[in-house]
Design an enzyme around this catalytic site. Structure first.
Site, PDB file in Angstrom:
ATOM      1  N   HIS A  18       0.839  -1.208   0.000  1.00 51.51           N
ATOM      2  CA  HIS A  18       0.000   0.000   0.000  1.00 51.51           C
ATOM      3  C   HIS A  18       0.873   1.256   0.000  1.00 51.51           C
ATOM      4  CE1 HIS A  18      -3.095  -2.610   2.233  1.00 51.51           C
ATOM      5  NE2 HIS A  18      -3.609  -2.372   1.033  1.00 51.51           N
ATOM      6  N   LYS A  42     -16.676  -7.037   7.005  1.00 53.67           N
ATOM      7  CA  LYS A  42     -15.475  -7.794   7.337  1.00 53.67           C
ATOM      8  C   LYS A  42     -15.244  -7.776   8.841  1.00 53.67           C
ATOM      9  CE  LYS A  42     -12.801  -6.810   3.141  1.00 53.67           C
ATOM     10  NZ  LYS A  42     -11.528  -6.269   2.655  1.00 53.67           N
ATOM     11  N   ARG A  91      -2.125  -6.151  -8.484  1.00 51.07           N
ATOM     12  CA  ARG A  91      -0.991  -7.028  -8.211  1.00 51.07           C
ATOM     13  C   ARG A  91      -0.896  -8.171  -9.208  1.00 51.07           C
ATOM     14  NH1 ARG A  91      -2.738  -8.024  -2.132  1.00 51.07           N
ATOM     15  NH2 ARG A  91      -4.558  -8.439  -3.402  1.00 51.07           N
ATOM     16  N   SER A 129      -2.818  -7.455   2.878  1.00 52.64           N
ATOM     17  CA  SER A 129      -3.169  -7.323   4.300  1.00 52.64           C
ATOM     18  C   SER A 129      -3.640  -8.652   4.872  1.00 52.64           C
ATOM     19  CB  SER A 129      -4.263  -6.270   4.482  1.00 52.64           C
ATOM     20  OG  SER A 129      -3.785  -4.995   4.184  1.00 52.64           O
TER      21      SER A 129
END
Length: 159
Positions: A18, A42, A91, A129
């Site tokens: 990040h 979440k 990514r 993460s």
């Protein structure tokens, strides 16, 4: 004309991936807002207030970056902040498929908001993460994946 970008995410916690993306974005735009999601859907390791503080500490050396919470549609948040650009990270090809669809929906909702995709540097491309949390919870080493500030927060939380 000043161009303001929004980089949204849960940031639970913010990683070196990040940070790499935010350093790139802050070099491209006049200002960047890190939009930290409330993430009702979440179960996060850190509370919203903690994620805001961790992110602010990790990015303290970037004067063009502000860290703010948001709830609801990120497109509405971005427009309310006066942003013209949404920054999203890619990514992998898997990320691209999801992000491409999301960018299309965001354009449908707010045509005036442009999406810009950035790719992280090769040395941080593998970091997420989710993986950082899992490794840290299993007492693995994450110091190469997060800044020293984030590592301290993880160690305090997980012992």
């Amino acid at each position: 004309m000043s161009v303001l970008a929004v980089f949204p995410g849960t940031f639970d916690p913010i990683t070196l991936g990040h940070e790499d993306m935010l350093r790139r974005a802050s070099a491209l735009f006049d200002g960047v807002i890190v939009a930290v999601a409330m993430a009702h859907h979440k179960k996060t390791l850190f509370t919203l207030d903690e994620r805001l503080e961790i992110t602010r500490e990790a990015l303290a050396d970037l004067p063009k970056v502000r860290v703010l919470p948001f709830d609801g549609l990120v497109t509405e948040f971005a427009v309310a902040q006066g942003a013209q650009v949404m920054v999203r990270g890619l990514r992998s090809g898997t990320d691209f498929d999801y992000e491409y669809q999301l960018a299309g929906m965001n354009r449908h909702l707010r045509p005036e908001l442009e999406t810009v995709f950035l790719t992280p540097g090769a040395q941080v491309q593998h970091i997420s993460s989710t993986l950082v949390r899992e490794i840290a919870q299993l007492k693995g080493r994450v110091e190469a994946l997060v800044s020293p500030t984030v590592l301290e927060w993880l160690q305090r939380r997980l012992g």
